[in-house]
Design an enzyme around this catalytic site. Structure first.
Site, PDB file in Angstrom:
ATOM      1  N   ASP A 113       0.872  -1.167   0.000  1.00  0.00           N
ATOM      2  CA  ASP A 113       0.000   0.000   0.000  1.00  0.00           C
ATOM      3  C   ASP A 113       0.918   1.228   0.000  1.00  0.00           C
ATOM      4  OD1 ASP A 113      -2.065   1.797   0.066  1.00  0.00           O
ATOM      5  OD2 ASP A 113      -3.141   0.826   1.700  1.00  0.00           O
TER       6      ASP A 113
HETATM    7  C1  BGC Z   1      -5.079   3.237   0.128  1.00  0.00           C
HETATM    8  C2  BGC Z   1      -5.102   2.291  -1.044  1.00  0.00           C
HETATM    9  C3  BGC Z   1      -4.922   3.074  -2.324  1.00  0.00           C
HETATM   10  C4  BGC Z   1      -3.626   3.837  -2.238  1.00  0.00           C
HETATM   11  C5  BGC Z   1      -3.328   4.667  -3.469  1.00  0.00           C
HETATM   12  C6  BGC Z   1      -3.873   4.163   0.118  1.00  0.00           C
HETATM   13  O1  BGC Z   1      -4.029   5.190   1.034  1.00  0.00           O
HETATM   14  O2  BGC Z   1      -5.114   2.506   1.337  1.00  0.00           O
HETATM   15  O3  BGC Z   1      -6.316   1.578  -1.070  1.00  0.00           O
HETATM   16  O4  BGC Z   1      -4.962   2.218  -3.421  1.00  0.00           O
HETATM   17  O5  BGC Z   1      -3.676   4.732  -1.141  1.00  0.00           O
HETATM   18  O6  BGC Z   1      -4.175   5.751  -3.528  1.00  0.00           O
END
Ligand code: BGC
Length: 726
Positions: A229
């Site tokens: 993530d």
């Molecule tokens: C989220 C993800 C997301 C990523 C990119 C993170 O804060 O948990 O689900 O895909 O950001 O935006």
């Protein structure tokens, strides 16, 4: 053209080039290696649209995207085909945004009503989540886009989300929280996985070879890429050994140059890095990304066909919770309709955080109703109260005098009282339901509950529409008609109008239980977290499993939803009364539309071990969803629904205890002191105990029409690797 010699390409790469590939170059792209024609590959969020280059909340500078209904709405469709079409539509938008990797779907479970990201997830049930995720993934990947199932694993709260540890026992992890990921990998061949921010039992997922290596790659046979993530990479060597392929976003801190240095120092073998490069480049090749022209701007397209998909998905998701006959509305009998509530004018089509997009357009209930009823009926709109959209808005709302509030509510009630029917739309919005923050209460924000109460007093012929992503307290459950419309995407208004006037069925069924009170919910007392850990103390008893086991009442049970028609489930038949080792069993049931209108029924099959004859039945949830099918029937029409069960539907994960025999041999006496020798296996695995099992067929977890009993042969051995999931 796909089919490049990837091993050959990796052999030409320098150590630094290979390492560069394992980290992004910026927020959304992987590192290009121009010398070898390796493109920068773009990733984009998901799940309810394709966000494109911007980060943070959808801003005016973002390029627009189709906005389909959010996760819980997709969950409410109970239809992998509908979700497949929606996933494909989002992937087309991802291609418009020049992206090849879509960061969706979210398959964490709705464990507690206050998790800020519930709206992104499909359901409280892992089987339903996994099957619908499979639909989404199949659809997305059919458009040349890799789906990314996220967030592995146990990311079910936002509180201190980057440091918090989800404390979960192994059996619960296997049977519930890993299951949607397993289905996504083994059934839908998902091409990418994102590890979660949270730790699992103390350790970050990106570092855990026991999870991303042993379970995901070795047991499930996952051949795609595993990424972090955003900003969640916590180590270089551990993550490299565990099997992480890509650190996002860039520039790399754990991977990239740091990984090259680790290889040079001998802490990570170059083979490991080669594997990662092969996996990444193999994926890019499979997607056709090598042939994508570089540097093209995002070019979002508002396709008429995708509008239809967004609208259809939304009507298929709307759950008619209660109806005393008021719905569908008959325009020929109406002169004046009152439409009430802040969300009627500005609906919530999505939740907040990384899932938010700038929709191509949004159709509000007010616009759609105006359009639908044209000149035929008078439509009067009253806001009735305010719904804050920011901290400042919440402060302004709190500062508003008790009297500027009472007036607005009274005015709305007056308008409702003068109408033949009133429709009040209440709920939350991306400020109240968002990534990064859990909700503080299940109650509707602001004065909306009071507004509904006063409108109902003024006009009992009121339809209450609940525009939320997650369950909220519903003190007005006795309203003449109650419709859960979720965060229904850009076509929310049109879909709602179609359902209210009976142009479409309210096709949805609850993918979550709606509790009577927060204090009854399974994770109450274990949410959000304490001292950096969130204890999954309810274990296997999540959602309806909990309410069933505890005999706790719910306001509306899992699987519930009314049709405008009526249905009969005939007596079910099974292809055999006994499921042999390695066998399959078919369950058939005739469904007849006995009402006067076309309608939709969702047949649900729950498996329940019989308490009398199945050993260890007391260690299992009373029943678990193991099959479902949605049918659409004309009046008088009958269809035969066929559901298949395999051994895994009856299996549980035994963590085993290889130490038991040794411990027992050390005891002075082994008889008569309560020590048993029978229930300890040497080897962990999926086991099927022989015995009688009930197959419960019904319309919700609380509305079972028929129960069949079958014998399951079972075996002392674990299910073989790769045994069918069902
Ligand atoms: C989220 C993800 C997301 C990523 C990119 C993170 O804060 O948990 O689900 O895909 O950001 O935006």
């Amino acid at each position: 053209m796909p089919g490049r010699d990837i091993a050959g390409l990796v052999a030409q790469m320098t150590l630094d080039e290979k390492a560069a590939l394992t980290a992004g170059i910026d927020t959304w792209q992987t590192a290009p290696i121009e010398r070898l024609g390796i493109p920068a590959v773009k990733l984009t969020d998901g799940p309810n649209g394709a966000r494109g280059f911007t980060h943070g909340a959808a801003s005016q500078s973002a390029s627009p995207s189709l906005c389909i209904p959010s996760g819980t709405a997709l969950g409410a469709t109970w239809d992998p085909e509908v979700v497949r079409a929606a996933g494909a539509a989002v992937a087309r938008q991802a291609r418009d945004k020049r992206a090849r990797i879509l960061l969706a779907p979210t398959v964490n479970l709705v464990r507690h009503p206050l998790w800020g990201r519930n709206f992104e997830a499909f359901s409280e049930d892992p089987w339903l989540s996994g099957k619908l995720a499979s639909g989404y993934i199949t659809g997305a990947q059919s458009e040349g886009v890799a789906a990314t199932v996220k967030h592995l694993v146990c990311n079910e709260s936002e509180h201190e989300r980057r440091t918090c540890s989800s404390e979960v026992d192994e059996r619960t992890l296997r049977e519930l929280y890993l299951l949607p990921f397993e289905i996504a990998v083994r059934e839908a061949n998902v091409l990418a996985i994102m590890t979660s921010y949270n730790r699992l039992n103390g350790r970050y997922l990106a570092d855990r070879s026991d999870v991303i290596g042993t379970i995901v790659r070795d047991e499930w046979g996952f051949g795609g890429i595993i990424m972090t993530d955003w900003w969640a990479a916590a180590s270089t060597v551990e993550a490299a050994q565990a099997g992480l392929d890509l650190e996002m976003p860039g520039p790399g801190r754990a991977f990239g140059p740091a990984l090259a240095a680790a290889v040079r120092q001998g802490a990570v073998k170059e083979d490991r890095l080669d594997q990662k490069a092969r996996r990444l480049l193999g994926l890019f090749d499979q997607l056709g990304a090598f042939d994508d022209p570089a540097g093209l701007p995002e070019q979002p397209e508002d396709r008429p066909g995708d509008r239809v998909i967004a609208r259809h998905t939304a009507t298929e998701a709307m759950v008619l919770l209660a109806n005393n006959g008021l719905l569908p509305l008959d325009l020929s009998q109406l002169k004046r309709i009152a439409l009430i509530g802040p969300l009627a004018e500005k609906p919530s089509v999505m939740g907040g955080g990384s899932a938010s997009v700038l929709p191509h357009y949004v159709v509000s209930p007010l616009e759609a109703l105006k359009d639908r009823i044209a000149e035929k009926v008078q439509l009067v709109y009253e806001k009735g109260c305010w719904l804050a959209e920011s901290d400042a808005g919440a402060a302004a709302d709190a500062a508003r005098s008790r009297e500027e509030k009472a007036d607005a509510i009274e005015q709305a009630a007056r308008v409702a009282g003068q109408a033949d029917v009133s429709i009040v739309v209440v709920g939350t919005n991306p400020y109240w339901e968002t990534e990064g923050r859990d909700r503080e209460t299940m109650d509707l924000p602001g004065d909306q509950a009071e507004l509904v109460e006063k409108v109902l007093e003024a006009n009992p012929r009121t339809v209450v529409v609940v525009n939320t992503g997650a369950p909220v307290t519903l003190p007005f459950a006795g309203a003449a008609a109650l419709l859960q419309c979720w965060f229904a995407g850009q076509e929310l208004g049109n879909a709602l109008a179609a359902v209210l006037f009976g142009d479409a069925e309210p096709g949805g069924r609850l993918p979550v239980s709606i509790p009577e009170r927060l204090e009854h919910t399974p994770a109450f007392g274990n949410f959000p977290a304490e001292s950096s850990s969130v204890r999954y103390g309810e274990g296997l008893l999540t959602g309806y499993r909990w309410y069933d086991a505890r005999h706790l009442p719910v306001l509306f049970p899992f699987g519930h939803g009314l049709s405008y028609s009526t249905f009969e489930l005939g007596l079910p038949r099974t292809s055999a009364r006994r499921l042999p080792v390695g066998g399959r069993l078919e369950v058939e049931v005739d469904v007849t539309n006995t009402g006067p209108r076309p309608g939709t029924e969702v047949v649900q099959l729950y498996v329940s071990p019989s308490r009398n004859t199945t050993p260890r039945a007391h260690l299992r949830a009373p029943k678990q969803l193991k099959g479902f099918a949605k049918v659409r029937l004309q009046p008088g029409e009958t269809a035969t629904v066929r559901l298949e069960l395999v051994e895994r539907a009856f299996a549980y994960w035994d963590v085993a205890d290889p130490e038991f025999a040794r411990l027992l041999s050390r005891l002075a006496r082994t008889d008569g002191d309560g020590q048993s020798t029978g229930l300890h296996r040497q080897k962990a695995g999926w086991y099927v105990d022989p015995g009688t099992y009930q197959l419960q067929l019904g319309r919700s977890s609380a509305d079972i029409a028929h129960i069949l009993e079958i014998e399951v042969a079972g075996s002392p051995d674990p299910l073989p690797p790769g045994a069918a999931l069902g």
